[in-house]
Design an enzyme around this catalytic site. Structure first.
Site, short mmCIF file in Angstrom:
data_model
loop_
_atom_site.label_atom_id
_atom_site.label_comp_id
_atom_site.label_asym_id
_atom_site.label_seq_id
_atom_site.Cartn_x
_atom_site.Cartn_y
_atom_site.Cartn_z
N ARG A 40 0.87 -1.20 0.01
CA ARG A 40 0.09 -0.12 -0.03
C ARG A 40 0.79 1.29 0.09
O ARG A 40 0.58 1.94 -0.90
CB ARG A 40 -0.89 -0.14 1.29
CG ARG A 40 -2.32 0.05 0.70
CD ARG A 40 -3.15 0.10 2.21
NE ARG A 40 -3.26 -1.06 3.00
CZ ARG A 40 -4.04 -1.31 4.05
NH1 ARG A 40 -4.77 -0.21 4.64
NH2 ARG A 40 -3.94 -2.25 4.71
N HIS A 86 -7.85 -3.94 -7.59
CA HIS A 86 -7.82 -3.31 -6.47
C HIS A 86 -9.00 -3.41 -5.41
O HIS A 86 -9.89 -2.59 -5.64
CB HIS A 86 -7.39 -1.91 -6.50
CG HIS A 86 -6.45 -1.24 -5.69
ND1 HIS A 86 -5.36 -1.60 -5.05
CD2 HIS A 86 -7.04 -0.36 -4.61
CE1 HIS A 86 -4.73 -0.99 -4.09
NE2 HIS A 86 -5.90 0.05 -3.65
N TYR A 130 -18.50 13.08 -12.56
CA TYR A 130 -18.35 14.55 -13.06
C TYR A 130 -17.02 14.43 -14.14
O TYR A 130 -17.01 15.34 -15.04
CB TYR A 130 -18.56 15.49 -12.24
CG TYR A 130 -19.87 15.50 -11.83
CD1 TYR A 130 -21.11 15.72 -12.33
CD2 TYR A 130 -19.82 15.89 -10.20
CE1 TYR A 130 -22.25 15.75 -11.74
CE2 TYR A 130 -21.14 15.60 -9.61
CZ TYR A 130 -22.22 15.76 -10.47
OH TYR A 130 -23.44 15.91 -9.71
#
Length: 812
Positions: A40, A86, A130
């Protein structure tokens, strides 16, 4: 529930292992920590990516969201990444995607974003539904040749697909884009760099494997932040590149502009990761709380063309001072370099040569595996073409043989037997179309065969020669450099040491004025030309109704002053922090400089620059107590002040003088008496002591001041009605302390009571200030020398109702 517990002797009990809980917790925590470190938080040294970034780019590659394709909704990219590679939250993936698209975070953005992906003001990206994204062209260089067995793949989290362990990475991405992350017990913070410089250094390392970090630094000058700005000093850069750790000082870029009658400071580039909105807010707070002086307006005029924060200065403000205050409080930031990355799955802190060395090892492996993959394909193609050429040379016989065969398998067997074709060649020839038997086709096949043979030779040379392998890597790095390198953005400036505000203040003599209502200001002493005694003086300060001058003293702008108050406290004051204002200005509140209580006023000032530990500060009170305290006891004075002397109820500290081993002490009183006695009779005491009786006061008399008495000076006495005199110190005979003393000056109706006394010489100047703010500077030599017990002469002509507030002596 107890029935679920395995009983001794049962099969279930045989499968239960007994372990110590601390051992299990330790191992579980280690497993968790390594999962965070490797899976990570830390980048791989080879491609400079964390798993989430690598998976985002690989998912975009697999879905064809490349730089020459149309943009795709970010939510689609996030969904593909999360569903296939993931298995974490979509917000974490989107945050990582957004950062890859931010040109203020990445030196070479790996995602081409369309829409709001955040700003330097700290605004978050718009919702993923968006915004749209696709890979940038330079990101494709990280994945180039990934389909040619250049890197290892492992199954994804549900074993449906495979994902790469690392990307081929055609350029050193870890150094170019940097990385930051916090793992368990460690963190990384690699700064971004200039692509062209990093590639130059990499090629230098290829050509000179024994080079030093210093040699590489000839190419990599230092971090190159996407926001530009400046790096101050090279020592931290050297430390970061040689040890893997360092603290780089970043500074905003700014310029000074003329704006009519005043100047403005315009900030044009910010330190890396500086939040612009918070910076503007911080500057405004500094102006409001008085830390930043001389600012009249603050505006953020930034737009699509770049950063522009405008700091308008007041008319007459010292630009250098404001500039230095901004640098001290706002415009500099530190980047803590920690070059920590995963090397073979283990975290290591690396120097510059090691970072480039590990990348080169990876790149050599990539090019070697790619060359082997291409060689295998070329040899396979050459094998097929060789069979086709043989078939074309014997086209009639081959066609006849195939026609006479019973079936396809019989035809292939016959071809292998007659022409010694391989299984693959025979299969290919059987599937050939008749149109490929033309002369033109034969010529094309022969040309292709020659090209393939040439390619095989080239690939075998690469695999057989490390030098040729490195030449290929160098050529490919140069190609990336030619395509994507740009000019350096961050400038490196020399660190000439910390420039303090004091360094920017002119070294000059000033006059400081304070009033009873705690207004304070300073004025250049040169503004006051000496006048003949008896003049009215000029306006020295403007007073509010009911306010009076409480203190005037000369100082140097670089002096640190000990300011003593009537209540027995001492404060430390930096003269250059006192606002400089004109003669007719009122001044500013002293509350931010000296924290005085109600009714507390400054009565004496001592400059600390020339003080030595052998000297003493001699204090005298209204009621006649005197004491000497070693100057070393006033070295560490906090902002709240210190007790300078203990006072009896109703008593006040009146005056302080610096004394040494020479001379005596002389105390003057308001009714014109003076007593001179050996200083040893007022022994040294601590700050909290009250002192001893110095003079025997009669009636309502009170102390006016104290001076160090030596026979080479004169005693200067000034009364409240503007009269005064100068008398040689030798006129005052030495006696024991606590006597009534001798008559110094007549304090009749004309003179009034004594305001102050000073020790002076004929070469000095006297500064006199009245209650209403009139100020006058006159040579001490103009005041005639007279004996004791005389009326004196006019020092300053006063208006009705005005009186002398205070005096000081300027050494010329």
């Amino acid at each position: 529930m107890s029935s679920d517990i395995p009983q001794p002797g049962s099969n279930a009990a045989a499968n239960v292992d007994s372990v110590r809980i601390e051992d299990e917790m330790e191992q579980s925590y280690i497993d968790y920590a390594m999962s965070v470190i490797a899976g990570r938080a830390l980048p791989d040294v080879r491609d400079g990516l964390k798993p989430v970034h690598r998976r985002i780019l690989y998912a975009m590659h697999e879905e064809g969201v490349t730089s020459n394709a149309g943009h795709r909704k970010s939510s689609s990219v996030v969904g593909d990444t999360m569903g296939d590679y993931h298995p974490h939250g979509d917000s974490a993936i989107y945050d990582a995607l957004a950062r890859l698209a931010q040109d203020f975070s990445m030196r070479a953005p790996l995602v081409d974003g369309q829409g709001n992906f955040g700003s330097v003001d700290g605004d978050p990206p718009a919702a993923m539904r968006y915004t749209e994204a696709r890979m940038s062209s330079i990101a494709e260089e990280l994945l180039s040749d990934i389909e040619k067995d250049t890197v290892d793949f492992t199954p994804n989290y549900d074993d449906r697909l495979e994902e790469p362990d690392v990307l081929p990475s055609a350029f050193p991405n870890l150094l170019v884009n940097g990385s930051s992350g916090i793992a368990v017990g460690m963190s990384t913070n690699v700064p971004p760099h200039n692509l062209g410089e990093v590639i130059d250094a990499t090629i230098h390392l290829i050509e000179n494997p024994d080079c030093t970090v210093e040699d590489l630094m000839e190419h990599v000058k230092g971090p190159d932040f996407p926001t530009g700005a400046e790096i101050v000093g090279r020592e931290a850069i050297h430390s970061a590149y040689t040890t893997g750790r360092g603290r780089v000082r970043m500074r905003a870029s700014y310029e000074i502009e003329e704006a009519g009658s005043h100047e403005r400071i315009v900030i044009t580039e910010l330190p890396y990761q500086q939040n612009k909105a918070k910076l503007v807010e911080h500057i405004a707070d500094l102006v409001n709380d008085g830390t930043l002086d001389g600012v009249s307006d603050l505006r953020d005029e930034s737009d699509r063309d770049g950063i522009r924060i405008v700091v308008d200065l007041k008319r007459g403000a010292l630009t250098d001072v404001v500039e230095n205050q901004l640098l001290e409080h706002c415009l500099e930031k530190t980047f803590g370099v920690i070059n920590l990355a995963l090397v073979d799955g283990e975290p290591q802190v690396l120097d510059l040569k090691e970072l480039l060395g590990h990348y080169l090892e990876h790149r050599r492996e990539v090019v070697r595996r790619r060359s082997q993959h291409d060689l295998d394909e070329a040899e396979e193609r050459a094998h097929i073409l060789s069979g086709r050429l043989t078939a074309l040379e014997n086209a009639d016989d081959v066609v006849e043989l195939i026609r006479e065969a019973d079936d396809r398998d019989a035809a292939k067997s016959a071809l292998r037997e007659v022409y010694e074709f391989s299984e693959r060649q025979a299969d290919h020839i059987v599937r050939m179309q008749l149109g490929s038997l033309t002369a033109l086709e034969a010529e094309e096949i022969e040309t292709e065969y020659e090209n393939v043979e040439s390619e095989i030779d080239r690939l075998e040379t690469i695999l057989a020669s490390d030098a040729e392998l490195d030449r290929v890597i160098t050529d490919e790095l140069r190609a990336v450099q030619d395509e994507y390198a740009d000019d350096r953005r961050t400038r490196i400036v020399e660190d000439y040491g910390t420039v303090t505000r004091e360094d920017l203040i002119p070294d000059e003599e000033v006059v400081v004025v304070m009033t009873e209502n705690d207004y304070i200001k300073r004025m250049p002493a040169g503004q006051f030309d000496p006048q003949g005694r008896g003049g009215k003086g000029i306006i020295g300060t403007k007073l509010k109704d009911g306010d009076r001058v409480s203190a005037v003293f000369r100082a140097n702008t670089h002096d640190y002053l000990l300011t003593f108050t009537n209540q027995g406290y001492v404060y430390r004051l930096k003269v250059y922090e006192v606002p400089e204002m004109g003669r007719t200005a009122r001044g500013k509140s002293a509350i931010n400089l000296v924290d005085l209580d109600d009714g507390e006023a400054i009565t004496a000032v001592v400059a600390t620059d020339d003080l030595t530990d052998e000297e003493c500060l001699t204090m005298v009170t209204h009621d006649g107590y005197v004491k000497r305290t070693c100057a070393s006891e006033f070295e560490n004075i906090h902002s709240g002040g210190l007790i300078a002397t203990r006072l009896e109820d109703g008593d006040e500290l009146v005056d302080v003088a610096v004394t040494d081993d020479d001379g005596d002490l002389l105390i003057g009183t308001q009714q014109g008496m003076a007593i001179r006695f050996p200083k040893e009779e007022a022994r040294e005491m601590g700050r909290s002591a009250r002192g001893v009786n110095g003079v025997d006061l009669q009636g309502d008399d009170a102390v006016a001041g104290v001076v160090a008495a030596t026979d080479d000076t004169d005693l200067l006495t000034v009364t409240e009605n503007g009269y005064g005199k100068r008398t040689p110190m030798s006129e005052y005979s030495t006696q024991s302390r606590y006597g009534k003393g001798l008559k110094d000056i007549k304090t009749n109706e004309r003179n009034g009571r004594v305001t102050a006394i000073e020790a002076a010489t004929a070469d000095d100047d006297l500064v006199v200030m009245s209650d209403t703010g009139q100020i006058m500077r006159t040579p001490v030599g103009d005041i005639s020398t007279v004996g004791r017990n005389t009326m004196g002469v006019t020092i300053m002509a006063l208006e009705d109702g005005d009186g002398i507030a205070c005096i000081d002596v300027l050494e010329t």
